[in-house]
Structure formats: C-alpha cells, structure tokens
Design a protein around this motif. Structure first.
Motif, PDB file in Angstrom:
ATOM      1  N   THR A   1      74.315 130.489  27.857  1.00 32.16           N
ATOM      2  CA  THR A   1      73.432 130.631  29.022  1.00 32.16           C
ATOM      3  C   THR A   1      74.246 130.807  30.299  1.00 32.16           C
ATOM      4  OG1 THR A   1      71.704 129.369  27.940  1.00 32.16           O
ATOM      5  CG2 THR A   1      71.593 129.466  30.339  1.00 32.16           C
ATOM      6  N   ALA A   2      75.245 129.950  30.493  1.00 33.38           N
ATOM      7  CA  ALA A   2      76.070 130.048  31.708  1.00 33.38           C
ATOM      8  C   ALA A   2      76.809 131.388  31.732  1.00 33.38           C
ATOM      9  CB  ALA A   2      77.059 128.880  31.757  1.00 33.38           C
TER      10      ALA A   2
ATOM     11  N   ASN B   1      76.713 120.467  32.447  1.00 34.36           N
ATOM     12  CA  ASN B   1      76.719 120.779  33.879  1.00 34.36           C
ATOM     13  C   ASN B   1      76.733 122.301  34.076  1.00 34.36           C
ATOM     14  OD1 ASN B   1      77.344 121.193  36.571  1.00 34.36           O
ATOM     15  ND2 ASN B   1      78.672 119.398  36.702  1.00 34.36           N
ATOM     16  N   ASN B   2      75.553 122.883  34.200  1.00 36.35           N
ATOM     17  CA  ASN B   2      75.427 124.353  34.242  1.00 36.35           C
ATOM     18  C   ASN B   2      76.142 124.965  35.447  1.00 36.35           C
ATOM     19  OD1 ASN B   2      73.580 126.714  35.543  1.00 36.35           O
ATOM     20  ND2 ASN B   2      73.809 126.997  33.338  1.00 36.35           N
ATOM     21  N   SER B   3      75.996 124.345  36.635  1.00 34.69           N
ATOM     22  CA  SER B   3      76.581 125.003  37.819  1.00 34.69           C
ATOM     23  C   SER B   3      78.106 125.021  37.725  1.00 34.69           C
ATOM     24  CB  SER B   3      76.097 124.356  39.119  1.00 34.69           C
ATOM     25  OG  SER B   3      76.478 123.010  39.126  1.00 34.69           O
ATOM     26  N   LYS B   4      78.702 123.930  37.225  1.00 33.36           N
ATOM     27  CA  LYS B   4      80.173 123.886  37.083  1.00 33.36           C
ATOM     28  C   LYS B   4      80.628 124.880  36.005  1.00 33.36           C
ATOM     29  CE  LYS B   4      84.166 121.217  37.490  1.00 33.36           C
ATOM     30  NZ  LYS B   4      84.539 120.261  36.455  1.00 33.36           N
TER      31      LYS B   4
ATOM     32  N   ARG C   1      79.104 127.651  35.194  1.00 32.85           N
ATOM     33  CA  ARG C   1      78.992 129.008  35.762  1.00 32.85           C
ATOM     34  C   ARG C   1      80.198 129.298  36.635  1.00 32.85           C
ATOM     35  NH1 ARG C   1      74.323 129.366  39.187  1.00 32.85           N
ATOM     36  NH2 ARG C   1      73.737 127.247  38.717  1.00 32.85           N
ATOM     37  N   TYR C   2      80.586 128.294  37.437  1.00 34.70           N
ATOM     38  CA  TYR C   2      81.747 128.457  38.329  1.00 34.70           C
ATOM     39  C   TYR C   2      83.008 128.732  37.492  1.00 34.70           C
ATOM     40  CZ  TYR C   2      85.308 127.252  41.773  1.00 34.70           C
ATOM     41  OH  TYR C   2      86.412 127.284  42.595  1.00 34.70           O
ATOM     42  N   THR C   3      83.168 127.973  36.418  1.00 31.20           N
ATOM     43  CA  THR C   3      84.353 128.121  35.553  1.00 31.20           C
ATOM     44  C   THR C   3      84.394 129.494  34.896  1.00 31.20           C
ATOM     45  OG1 THR C   3      84.175 125.765  35.094  1.00 31.20           O
ATOM     46  CG2 THR C   3      85.613 127.010  33.642  1.00 31.20           C
TER      47      THR C   3
ATOM     48  N   THR D   1      83.089 132.311  36.039  1.00 29.07           N
ATOM     49  CA  THR D   1      83.041 133.452  36.962  1.00 29.07           C
ATOM     50  C   THR D   1      84.341 134.263  36.836  1.00 29.07           C
ATOM     51  OG1 THR D   1      81.604 132.225  38.432  1.00 29.07           O
ATOM     52  CG2 THR D   1      82.751 134.124  39.391  1.00 29.07           C
TER      53      THR D   1
ATOM     54  N   GLN E   1      74.505 134.080  32.778  1.00 30.36           N
ATOM     55  CA  GLN E   1      74.153 133.980  34.199  1.00 30.36           C
ATOM     56  C   GLN E   1      75.222 134.572  35.115  1.00 30.36           C
ATOM     57  OE1 GLN E   1      73.468 129.769  34.089  1.00 30.36           O
ATOM     58  NE2 GLN E   1      71.236 129.987  34.117  1.00 30.36           N
ATOM     59  N   VAL E   2      76.491 134.509  34.685  1.00 27.22           N
ATOM     60  CA  VAL E   2      77.557 135.058  35.552  1.00 27.22           C
ATOM     61  C   VAL E   2      78.069 136.408  35.006  1.00 27.22           C
ATOM     62  CG1 VAL E   2      78.238 132.828  36.531  1.00 27.22           C
ATOM     63  CG2 VAL E   2      79.375 133.643  34.470  1.00 27.22           C
TER      64      VAL E   2
END
Ligand SMILES: NC(=O)c1ccc[n+]([C@@H]2O[C@H](COP(=O)([O-])OP(=O)(O)OC[C@H]3O[C@@H](n4cnc5c(N)ncnc54)[C@H](OP(=O)(O)O)[C@@H]3O)[C@@H](O)[C@H]2O)c1
Length: 300
Positions: A81-82, A53-56, A58-60, A62, A85-86
C-alpha cells in the motif's frame, strides 16, 4: 541505475543485497524492524521501519523504483500500500516457492501471498512472482537455518525435510495412485542472482519460473545416494497417513510437527512441480544442478 528497497533482513535478503552490491551499480536500502549492525558493517544501508506506520513507510519508500520483499502477511500488505501511494514502479512479493496456481493444493497455512498479489493487481503495480521450487539449502549442513533462511517455515533445521543427510534417512511421501511426485529445486544463491538480474528487464512477466533441477522424490534420494556413496534408509509414507499425522500434531498443538507434515504433503501433492521455466529466455543465468551443489556443501 535503479533504486531498490529490500524488505526483510533474512538470509535471502542478504544474498540479494550481496549480488546488488557486488554485481550491479544499483543503489539499495534494506528495510528492517530492528537495527542490523552486522549488515551495516558490510557497508549496506539499513533503515528501521514500522510496518504499522504508513506515513513513515511512505517517506522511506519515496524515490524507490523497485521493492523486493522477503516479508509476509500484514507487514507485506502495508508495504505494498505504501509503495503504491508513493508510485514505486515495481514490486516483487515474497514468494520464492511453488507456482501460485498450485497453492490451492497446499496444506500449509496461507502467509498472505494471495492477498498480496490481489493488492498488487488492484493498485495496477508492475509485479512478478518468482517461482523456484524448494531451496537446495533445505538439504545443507545446518539446514536453512545455517543461512538464516526459512525461520517462518519451521522446517529450517537440518534434516527436517524429506532427507536427513546426517543419519542417512529419507521420508518419501507417495500418492495413493502410486504416481511418483516430482519436485523443482533451486539454490537460494541462484534465486538471488536471478532476482537481481530481473531488475534490468524492461518488462516483468507476472511470473518468472526457474529451477536448478526437477526430479522425482525417489530420484532425489537416488542423487543423494550416488553423490554420498551411501545407501539411505528409506521410509515411504502415504499422503493420507501424513494427513492423519498432521491432524494429530494439530490436536497436540505441536506447530513444528504440523509444519513438517504439511511440507511433506505438499511435496507429495506436487505443489513444487512445474515443467516450464521462462527464466533462461529472459536472463542469461544457468542455475547450478542439485548434484553439484550437494557435493560442494557436504564436501563429498
Ligand atoms: N523455496 C523454499 O524452499 C523457501 C524456503 C524458505 C523461505 N522461502 C521464501 O523466502 C522468503 C523469506 O522467508 P523466510 O522464512 O526465510 O523468512 P521469514 O523468517 O519469514 O522472515 C523474513 C523477514 O520478514 C521479517 N519479519 C519476520 N516476522 C515479521 C513480522 N511479524 N512482521 C514484520 N516483518 C517480519 C523479518 O525482517 P526484519 O526482522 O529484518 O524486519 C525477516 O527477515 C519467503 O518468500 C519464503 O517464501 C522459500
């Protein structure tokens, strides 16, 4: 103060978390696929993650400055990758073994380490590979499993690697040219201590090399005999015959045996051998020698 994320919850991750919480002011989170009440009860923050789950992810990540990974394969590439991205500043991939430059001589299946390094280079993220040789814990009572380390190696049980200290037997690989292979070794505790110290370095070299001891395989047996005061029953096995045994284990689908023979071949082929160590010029850590560690863990 640095915000650190440790990926994975195995023994090495726990050693790192312990040094972070007791020796530094850095904030850290542990990323795990599962709830970890035992780790939470130590006062550590554990966040559940799904590496798919890439979006989660990334959120974690940040606000995280440094990721220390103990996970491998696709999960690690998803994490890299995540993190890129952040804008995570630094990433320490899950290595903690022999030098990457000797990987091509290894008989072990690739756990995606080279892909991870390529990806880190592609994203231009600062990274360092921790090279430390084999963990002393391979020779501990209960093996690496007693420390929740090495499940992925399939040689984590006591006596599965080179020397069985309970039956006092040793299986020593040798090369056809008769050269005595050398091996570098470090305790996982010292590796964790050095990893945590490296967080404060202003710049990371692409590889940090450390070892507590560098010995020949027969020298290793000699240390065990001296410290224990007992003679080991030694069997010498050529790398060529290990290769045949590996082939037989593969044909019979015996994964644990395959892993054991591959690890022995790697020891014989010098995959854990390096003679330079840049750790001490970077941080003030003197790793424990194998002899002292052995005496302590076996109470000899
Ligand atoms: N030098 C040596 O002698 C030596 C020996 C052993 C290990 N090591 C090194 O130590 C590090 C850890 O290795 P290890 O064998 O102890 O650990 P491992 O068993 O491979 O697992 C490490 C972590 O990866 C996560 N994980 C496991 N399977 C996964 C999957 N399918 N998908 C996503 N995550 C998964 C788990 O975290 P969660 O369950 O918390 O998600 C686990 O805590 C590696 O870098 C390895 O090279 C070195």
């Amino acid at each position: 103060m640095v915000n650190v994320a440790i990926a994975g919850s195995n023994g090495l991750a726990q050693f790192i978390a312990n040094f972070l919480s007791t020796k530094t002011c850095h904030q850290f989170i542990i990323l795990s696929r599962f709830p970890k009440p035992t780790l939470v009860s130590k006062g550590w923050q554990v966040l559940e993650v799904d590496y798919a789950n890439n979006s989660k992810l990334r959120y974690t990540l940040t606000g995280v400055d440094v990721v220390i990974s103990t996970i491998s394969g696709q999960a690690e590439t998803a994490l890299i990758t995540a993190a890129a991205q952040v804008n995570v500043r630094r990433f320490m991939p899950s290595e903690f073994e022999g030098p990457p430059s000797l990987r091509s001589f290894s008989s072990l299946p690739d756990r995606g380490n080279s892909t991870s390094i390529s990806l880190l280079q592609q994203y231009g993220m600062e990274y360092t590979v921790f090279t430390c040789g084999v963990f002393y814990e391979r020779f501990a009572p209960g093996g690496m499993a007693a420390f929740q380390i090495g499940q992925g190696t399939r040689i984590d049980r006591e006596g599965e690697y080179l020397i069985n200290l309970r039956s006092m037997t040793a299986e020593i690989p040798y090369l056809s040219d008769g050269r005595n292979s050398f091996i570098c070794m470090t305790s996982a505790q010292d590796v964790a201590r050095a990893v945590v110290a490296a967080i404060d370095l202003p710049r990371w070299p692409t590889e940090i090399r450390m070892f507590g001891d560098r010995v020949s395989l027969t020298g290793l047996v000699g240390i065990v005999e001296r410290v224990s005061g007992q003679e080991l029953k030694k069997s010498f096995v050529s790398v060529e015959s290990l290769r045949q045994l590996y082939g037989q284990a593969k044909a019979s689908n015996n994964v644990r045996q395959q892993s054991r023979f591959a690890h022995l071949m790697d020891a014989g082929n010098g995959c854990y051998d390096f003679d330079t160590c840049n750790l001490t010029s970077l941080v003030n850590i003197q790793p424990q020698r194998f002899q002292e560690w052995l005496r302590l863990v076996w109470s000899w």
